[in-house]
Write a protein that holds these residues in place. Structure first.
Motif, short mmCIF file in Angstrom:
data_model
loop_
_atom_site.label_atom_id
_atom_site.label_comp_id
_atom_site.label_asym_id
_atom_site.label_seq_id
_atom_site.Cartn_x
_atom_site.Cartn_y
_atom_site.Cartn_z
N LYS A 210 0.83 -1.20 0.00
CA LYS A 210 0.00 0.00 0.00
C LYS A 210 0.87 1.26 0.00
CE LYS A 210 -2.46 -1.15 3.58
NZ LYS A 210 -3.42 -1.04 4.70
N THR A 211 1.93 1.27 0.82
CA THR A 211 2.78 2.45 0.92
C THR A 211 3.52 2.72 -0.39
OG1 THR A 211 3.10 1.90 3.26
CG2 THR A 211 4.55 3.56 2.33
N SER A 212 3.77 1.67 -1.15
CA SER A 212 4.49 1.85 -2.42
C SER A 212 3.62 2.52 -3.47
CB SER A 212 4.96 0.49 -2.95
OG SER A 212 3.87 -0.25 -3.50
N ALA A 213 2.32 2.66 -3.20
CA ALA A 213 1.39 3.33 -4.12
C ALA A 213 1.42 2.72 -5.52
CB ALA A 213 1.69 4.83 -4.18
N GLY A 214 1.48 1.41 -5.58
CA GLY A 214 1.45 0.72 -6.86
C GLY A 214 2.80 0.46 -7.47
N ALA A 215 3.87 1.07 -6.93
CA ALA A 215 5.21 0.87 -7.50
C ALA A 215 5.68 -0.57 -7.35
CB ALA A 215 6.22 1.81 -6.85
N ALA A 216 5.15 -1.29 -6.35
CA ALA A 216 5.56 -2.68 -6.13
C ALA A 216 5.16 -3.57 -7.29
CB ALA A 216 4.95 -3.21 -4.83
N ALA A 217 4.21 -3.13 -8.10
CA ALA A 217 3.83 -3.91 -9.28
C ALA A 217 4.85 -3.78 -10.40
CB ALA A 217 2.45 -3.47 -9.76
N ARG A 218 5.71 -2.75 -10.33
CA ARG A 218 6.68 -2.50 -11.39
C ARG A 218 8.12 -2.77 -10.97
NH1 ARG A 218 3.79 2.15 -10.87
NH2 ARG A 218 5.64 3.38 -10.33
N ILE A 219 8.42 -2.63 -9.68
CA ILE A 219 9.79 -2.78 -9.19
C ILE A 219 9.93 -4.13 -8.48
CG2 ILE A 219 11.53 -1.86 -7.61
CD1 ILE A 219 11.12 -0.19 -10.11
N PRO A 220 10.83 -4.99 -8.93
CA PRO A 220 10.98 -6.30 -8.27
C PRO A 220 11.67 -6.16 -6.92
CG PRO A 220 12.61 -6.06 -10.02
CD PRO A 220 11.70 -4.86 -10.12
N VAL A 221 11.23 -6.95 -5.97
CA VAL A 221 11.88 -7.05 -4.66
C VAL A 221 12.46 -8.45 -4.56
CG1 VAL A 221 11.58 -6.98 -2.16
CG2 VAL A 221 10.30 -5.39 -3.61
N ALA A 222 13.77 -8.53 -4.38
CA ALA A 222 14.46 -9.82 -4.29
C ALA A 222 14.74 -10.13 -2.83
CB ALA A 222 15.76 -9.80 -5.10
N GLN A 223 14.82 -11.41 -2.52
CA GLN A 223 15.10 -11.84 -1.15
C GLN A 223 16.33 -12.74 -1.15
OE1 GLN A 223 12.27 -14.40 1.08
NE2 GLN A 223 11.94 -12.60 2.37
N CYS A 224 17.23 -12.51 -0.18
CA CYS A 224 18.47 -13.29 -0.09
C CYS A 224 18.60 -13.87 1.31
CB CYS A 224 19.68 -12.42 -0.43
SG CYS A 224 19.97 -11.07 0.74
N THR A 225 19.37 -14.95 1.42
CA THR A 225 19.58 -15.57 2.72
C THR A 225 20.75 -14.94 3.47
OG1 THR A 225 20.94 -17.27 1.65
CG2 THR A 225 18.62 -17.78 1.99
N ASN A 226 21.69 -14.34 2.75
CA ASN A 226 22.86 -13.73 3.38
C ASN A 226 23.19 -12.44 2.64
OD1 ASN A 226 25.74 -13.09 3.92
ND2 ASN A 226 25.72 -14.99 5.08
N LEU A 227 22.92 -11.30 3.27
CA LEU A 227 23.09 -10.02 2.59
C LEU A 227 24.55 -9.75 2.26
CD1 LEU A 227 21.88 -7.42 1.52
CD2 LEU A 227 22.04 -6.44 3.81
N THR A 228 25.46 -10.06 3.18
CA THR A 228 26.89 -9.80 2.93
C THR A 228 27.37 -10.58 1.70
OG1 THR A 228 27.25 -9.47 5.29
CG2 THR A 228 29.18 -9.89 3.93
N ARG A 229 27.00 -11.85 1.62
CA ARG A 229 27.40 -12.66 0.47
C ARG A 229 26.78 -12.13 -0.82
NH1 ARG A 229 25.51 -18.01 1.72
NH2 ARG A 229 27.07 -17.87 3.37
N THR A 230 25.54 -11.66 -0.74
CA THR A 230 24.88 -11.11 -1.93
C THR A 230 25.58 -9.84 -2.39
OG1 THR A 230 22.75 -12.06 -1.26
CG2 THR A 230 22.70 -10.23 -2.82
#
Length: 314
Positions: A210-230
């Motif tokens: 909701k806060t993204s105001a629809g931008a979440a439909a256009r911008i991908p959000v990726a998820q990682c198990t280890n941020l430092t390694r990523t």
């Protein structure tokens, strides 16, 4: 003679209540436990099992930097919350309406939007709604939001994407409204995606959407198990990694890496960047502020930084 069971041709048949020698242990075995019920994902004919297999095929055996967290659906409860979610196009699987609900403008608009978006509407007993919403104040209205389909961090390393690569990574951000605001800023200033850790971090909830105001439909959000390694993988792919911190070595206007492929790492307001993430960054950058202000909200700091990067790239 009538009633003579000994006459020729007479056959005695046992009735329903006729005694039997024994059940052969069938009743005892029927009462024995069969162990815990398998998870839905482990039952071959269950939809969850098929969805899990489809997700596994889509992942194509990617490296361990990808998401392995168990996704779960979310239920938005309450007339205002459901209506706001529908207005902002939050993905929805089902809308539940209590039987004999006292209809008002919010309920009527929610039903209208759900019908226009072909969202199934189910009339549900209030007791079942209490269970679905875990006892929340639902006011006779609830919306089931399906699990968000996260991208893989490697999906954001795409030479065919327009412009110079620009990614934002979150380190310890737990407020979904911050995530939604950051996704919105990434879309506004030409970014290519957002990376979040799978543990001790916010996820793409209905509130973030909701806060993204629809931008979440256009911008991908990726998820990682280890941020430092990523982040190390991004550096190997040619990205520069900069971290935002109020005690940075470089002030934002003096940033020299803006025109390079860039990953901007944002830490939490309280703890800032974690030690390993900070050591992985090529530069620590601060946003110059008046001495009367101690720090900026994570979403605002990200927006200011993205604006400056976009300005320099123009």
């Amino acid at each position: 003679m009538a009633g003579n069971s000994q006459r020729r041709g007479a056959i005695r048949k046992g009735g329903k209540k006729a005694p039997t020698v024994g059940s052969g242990g069938q009743r005892r075995r029927g009462l024995e436990g069969k162990g815990p019920t398998p998870r839905a994902e482990d039952r071959p004919y269950h939809k969850a099992h098929k969805d899990a297999k489809a997700a596994e095929r889509r992942s194509g055996g990617r490296p361990s930097g990808g998401r392995k967290a168990k996704a779960s659906s979310e239920v938005v409860a309450g007339r205002n919350s459901v209506l706001e979610a529908l207005r902002t196009d939050v993905p929805a699987a089902t809308m539940y309406v209590a039987g004999r609900i006292d209809s008002d403008d919010r309920v009527r608009e929610a039903l209208k939007i759900a019908t226009e978006r072909s969202i199934p509407v189910l009339e549900t007993p209030r007791g079942e709604l209490d269970r679905l919403t875990d006892g929340a104040v639902h006011q006779g209205l609830a919306l089931q939001v399906p699990p968000y389909e996260y991208a893989h961090p490697n999906d954001l390393i795409d030479p065919e994407l327009p412009g110079i690569p620009l990614v934002v990574a979150l380190d310890g951000i737990t407020d979904p409204r911050n995530l939604g605001a950051i996704v919105r800023s990434v879309a506004a200033f030409g970014g290519h995606g957002v990376v979040v850790p799978s543990r001790r971090s916010v996820g793409m909830t209905a509130s973030a959407w909701k806060t993204s105001a629809g931008a979440a439909a256009r911008i991908p959000v990726a998820q990682c198990t280890n941020l430092t390694r990523t982040l190390e993988d991004y550096r190997k792919a040619g990205f520069f990694v900069i971290g935002l911190d109020m005690d940075g070595d470089v002030e934002l206007p003096d940033l020299q890496l803006a025109k390079e492929p860039l990953v901007i790492v944002v830490g939490s307001e309280g703890k800032g960047l974690s030690r390993l993430v900070r050591e992985t960054c090529d530069q620590i950058v601060s946003v110059p502020m008046s001495s009367a202000v101690e720090s900026l909200n994570a979403g605002i700091a990200t927006g200011v930084t993205l604006y400056e990067v976009a300005r320099q790239r123009r």
